[in-house]
Design a protein around this motif. Structure first.
Motif, PDB file in Angstrom:
ATOM      1  N   TRP B 148       0.030  -3.926   4.725  1.00 13.88           N
ATOM      2  CA  TRP B 148      -0.931  -2.945   4.223  1.00 13.88           C
ATOM      3  C   TRP B 148      -2.251  -3.061   4.991  1.00 13.88           C
ATOM      4  CZ3 TRP B 148      -2.851   1.187   2.733  1.00 13.88           C
ATOM      5  CH2 TRP B 148      -3.911   1.340   1.821  1.00 13.88           C
ATOM      6  N   PHE B 150      -2.536  -3.864   8.030  1.00 10.56           N
ATOM      7  CA  PHE B 150      -2.321  -3.311   9.362  1.00 10.56           C
ATOM      8  C   PHE B 150      -1.969  -1.824   9.347  1.00 10.56           C
ATOM      9  CE2 PHE B 150      -0.997  -7.805  10.529  1.00 10.56           C
ATOM     10  CZ  PHE B 150      -2.207  -8.085  11.128  1.00 10.56           C
ATOM     11  N   ASP B 151      -1.944  -1.217   8.163  1.00 13.63           N
ATOM     12  CA  ASP B 151      -1.583   0.197   8.082  1.00 13.63           C
ATOM     13  C   ASP B 151      -2.471   1.024   9.017  1.00 13.63           C
ATOM     14  OD1 ASP B 151      -0.162   2.354   6.265  1.00 13.63           O
ATOM     15  OD2 ASP B 151      -2.242   2.990   6.545  1.00 13.63           O
ATOM     16  N   SER B 155      -5.963   1.217   7.328  1.00 10.03           N
ATOM     17  CA  SER B 155      -6.098  -0.210   7.562  1.00 10.03           C
ATOM     18  C   SER B 155      -7.515  -0.723   7.342  1.00 10.03           C
ATOM     19  CB  SER B 155      -5.686  -0.526   8.986  1.00 10.03           C
ATOM     20  OG  SER B 155      -6.262  -1.727   9.393  1.00 10.03           O
ATOM     21  N   ASN B 158      -8.822  -1.431  10.840  1.00  9.93           N
ATOM     22  CA  ASN B 158      -9.144  -0.212  11.576  1.00  9.93           C
ATOM     23  C   ASN B 158     -10.382   0.473  11.016  1.00  9.93           C
ATOM     24  OD1 ASN B 158      -7.336  -0.294  13.590  1.00  9.93           O
ATOM     25  ND2 ASN B 158      -5.900   1.197  12.729  1.00  9.93           N
ATOM     26  N   TRP B 171      -1.828  -1.175  15.260  1.00 13.12           N
ATOM     27  CA  TRP B 171      -1.431  -2.579  15.093  1.00 13.12           C
ATOM     28  C   TRP B 171       0.062  -2.825  15.246  1.00 13.12           C
ATOM     29  CZ3 TRP B 171      -5.149  -5.917  15.455  1.00 13.12           C
ATOM     30  CH2 TRP B 171      -6.447  -5.558  15.065  1.00 13.12           C
ATOM     31  N   CYS B 181       0.296  -9.327  15.921  1.00 14.92           N
ATOM     32  CA  CYS B 181       0.267  -9.338  14.457  1.00 14.92           C
ATOM     33  C   CYS B 181       1.256 -10.338  13.873  1.00 14.92           C
ATOM     34  CB  CYS B 181       0.562  -7.950  13.899  1.00 14.92           C
ATOM     35  SG  CYS B 181      -0.742  -6.777  14.183  1.00 14.92           S
TER      36      CYS B 181
END
Lengths: 290, 315
Positions: B148, B150-151, B155, B158, B171, B181
């Motif tokens: 989640w 790295f969504d 994110s 992000n 990611w 990751c």
């Protein structure tokens, strides 16, 4: 005299700076360590609307927190079935593993038979065998036994992960009990099982707790075996159930997913919080003892 | 069954007779010992032979069959894998994953052990307790949290990059970042183990060694190089060997985070074996892939065993 005082003060100042730096870097690392669980917790209290909007800081709850995801999880999903299955599998795994490993460790630490030294080494080697090496042949073996897609398959295979380590650290704990104690018990006419239950188990209780926690964690957290051996919702356990069935299609229900993951991870974390010292002694005993 | 109880018994039944029975019992007990000892180990033996040793050899047998498991094809599966680029990519990725992750886990664990060791003793428990949480959470579930994080669009990382730098990172969909990751999550999960081992080892270094070094005018760096590292050499080695096995055989993190993607570039032996053997149903090929882990594991196990034996002899 003045010089000495000055250098002492200087040293003290140095030490204070070292301490401040230590705390600073510790905090940085701890933020890294605790960020994922924190973010999971925050997400699980957010409304779906807030989760899907890209506005606002994602790190905190901007709108009113909600318990919707938790309620939904407990009422509309199979989460409670998964939970029940995990509890059943874990209880049986812990009971079976501890029985096998206490009996074997008692024998290996005090008695001798042909090949017992070899067996002790063998136990240590099997502890180093990872689950990922054997899941494919075990898949076939369980298929032949007709246990695929059953939680009892997990009760059968989980002890292979727990028993070697538990036996190994129990040999260490039993081995550290002074021999004078069992000689005294023998002279009193204690039989082997009396000696085990009245002397060894009470004295080695910290080791037994550490081993039990280990067996508990292994069977609660394992992901590969249920993923490979169990398919239906009725037999599924928490780890795989949370990861696979709570994700519906390509719309991720992040709030529910995070709530599920947190609830599923809670029991090991709670047990750890209460029994941290046993947990740590078990962790270090595997490599340090013996 | 303590000493006074025994004395009481002796007094009650008369000394001579009692000592006689105790001795026969003792002798009987000794005589029965090998059989009893074996019987107590029987469940363990059954488990190890039935569910570890037998499956291992069965796995070798399986790897020599064709896909439908009807025909013996000798080494055809192995030769087939050798010709596939994906397999070699898995080999490279597994090695890269293991070396990088173990190195950083050891480094961060070592640094954190020193940091915790530097603060006052009564505060150490709390910090050690907090630091161990990643290790306590079931990895499949904590990796969900990372997934989640790295969504791509929502994110947490992000968001920072987007807000302050106007860019974002894909990611999990770009090979380099996906590899980054899975390694990052593995470091996050495995560092506490190193931390605990090193912290326990640091406590066992005699304080007078440091005092002696101080008197000789050693600075902190010299103390680290000439006192701490030599004293901790053994435990550093064994912890890294243990971790090499666990990291090399890791499954949960890659499976949950990337499922081996993008384009199989993050597969490890275990996840590749799973997707071939269980997902695609080619059991022999999957068995074949997972058996490729064995040589590495065997070498690590050999050194661990030697290390443990040495220590037993020293005691």
């Amino acid at each position: 005299m003045i010089r000495k005082a000055f250098s002492f003060k200087h040293m003290q100042q140095n030490r204070r700076w070292a301490l401040i730096l230590a705390y600073f870097f510790l905090i940085v690392f701890i933020i890294f360590f605790l960020f994922p669980p924190y973010y999971m917790l925050v997400t699980s209290f957010k409304t779906n609307q807030e989760i899907s909007s890209v506005k606002g800081i994602p790190w905190i709850i901007n709108q009113a927190p909600t318990l919707f995801h938790y309620k939904n999880l407990l009422i509309n999903t199979h989460f409670l079935t998964f939970f029940k299955n995990t509890v059943i599998v874990t209880i049986f795994t812990v009971a079976i593993s501890m029985t096998i490993s206490i009996l074997a460790a008692y024998s290996l630490s005090r008695m001798r038979f042909f090949g017992s030294a070899l067996l002790a080494t063998g136990v240590f080697l099997t502890y180093l065998v990872p689950e990922t090496l054997l899941f494919i042949p075990l898949f076939k073996v369980l298929g032949k036994l007709g246990l695929l897609n059953s939680k009892w398959a997990l009760v059968l295979v989980y002890p292979t992960l727990a028993v070697p380590f538990c036996t190994w650290i129990m040999i260490g704990y039993f081995g550290s009990i002074p021999k004078a104690l069992d000689e005294a018990a023998l002279i009193d006419g204690a039989r082997w099982y009396q000696m085990l239950f009245r002397v060894f188990i009470p004295v080695a209780m910290p080791g037994i707790i550490a081993a039990t926690i280990f067996a508990f964690t292994i069977s609660w957290a394992n992901f590969l075996y249920p993923l490979a051996f169990v398919y239906s919702n009725e037999e599924m356990v928490l780890t795989v159930g949370t990861v696979t069935t709570l994700i519906r299609g390509d719309v991720y229900h992040w709030g529910g997913l995070m709530a599920g993951a947190l609830l599923a991870a809670a029991p090991p974390v709670i047990i750890y919080a209460f029994l941290m010292d046993y947990y740590i002694s078990g962790l270090t005993a595997g490599a340090v003892k013996n | 069954m303590s000493q006074p109880a025994a004395q009481e018994q002796v007094a009650r039944y008369g000394a001579a007779a009692s000592i006689g029975t105790v001795f026969t019992k003792f002798r009987k007990f000794l005589r029965r010992r090998p059989t009893l000892a074996f019987l107590l180990c029987a469940p363990l033996l059954g488990l190890v032979i039935g569910l570890i040793v037998y499956p291992f050899f069965y796995s070798i047998w399986l790897s020599l069959l064709n896909k439908k498991e009807t025909r013996f094809v000798e080494l055809a599966n192995y030769l087939f894998l050798f010709k596939r680029d994906t397999f070699w990519m898995v080999v490279r990725q597994s090695v890269l994953f293991t070396l990088t992750a173990v190195f950083f886990k050891a480094l961060i664990g070592f640094i954190m052990a020193h940091l915790i060791d530097a603060i006052p003793t009564h505060r150490q428990r709390l910090w050690r307790g907090l630091a161990l949480i990643p290790w306590v959470m079931p990895p499949a579930l904590s990796t969900l949290g990372w997934w989640w994080i790295f969504d791509p669009s929502h994110s947490a990382f992000n968001w920072i990059l987007h807000t302050f730098f106007g860019t974002s990172v894909p990611w999990l969909s770009e090979t380099f970042w996906a590899r980054f990751c899975v390694i990052l999550v593995n470091i996050w999960w495995g560092t506490p183990f190193f931390l605990i081992m090193y912290l326990a080892a640091l406590k066992s270094v005699p304080a007078n060694l440091y005092e002696a070094a101080s008197i000789d005018g050693a600075n902190a760096w010299q103390k680290l190089i000439y006192v701490t590292i030599p004293m901790l050499r053994n435990i550093i080695a064994i912890t890294m060997l243990f971790s090499t096995i666990v990291t090399f055989a890791n499954f949960d993190i890659v499976r949950v985070l990337t499922m081996g993607g993008p384009r199989n570039t993050t597969h490890l032996f275990s996840t590749y074996a799973f997707s071939l053997g269980i997902m695609s149903g080619d059991i022999p090929l999957g068995a074949c892939v997972s058996l490729f882990m064995f040589p590495v594991l065997a070498v690590a196990a050999f050194f661990i065993l030697r290390n443990v034996r040495q220590r037993v002899r020293e005691i």
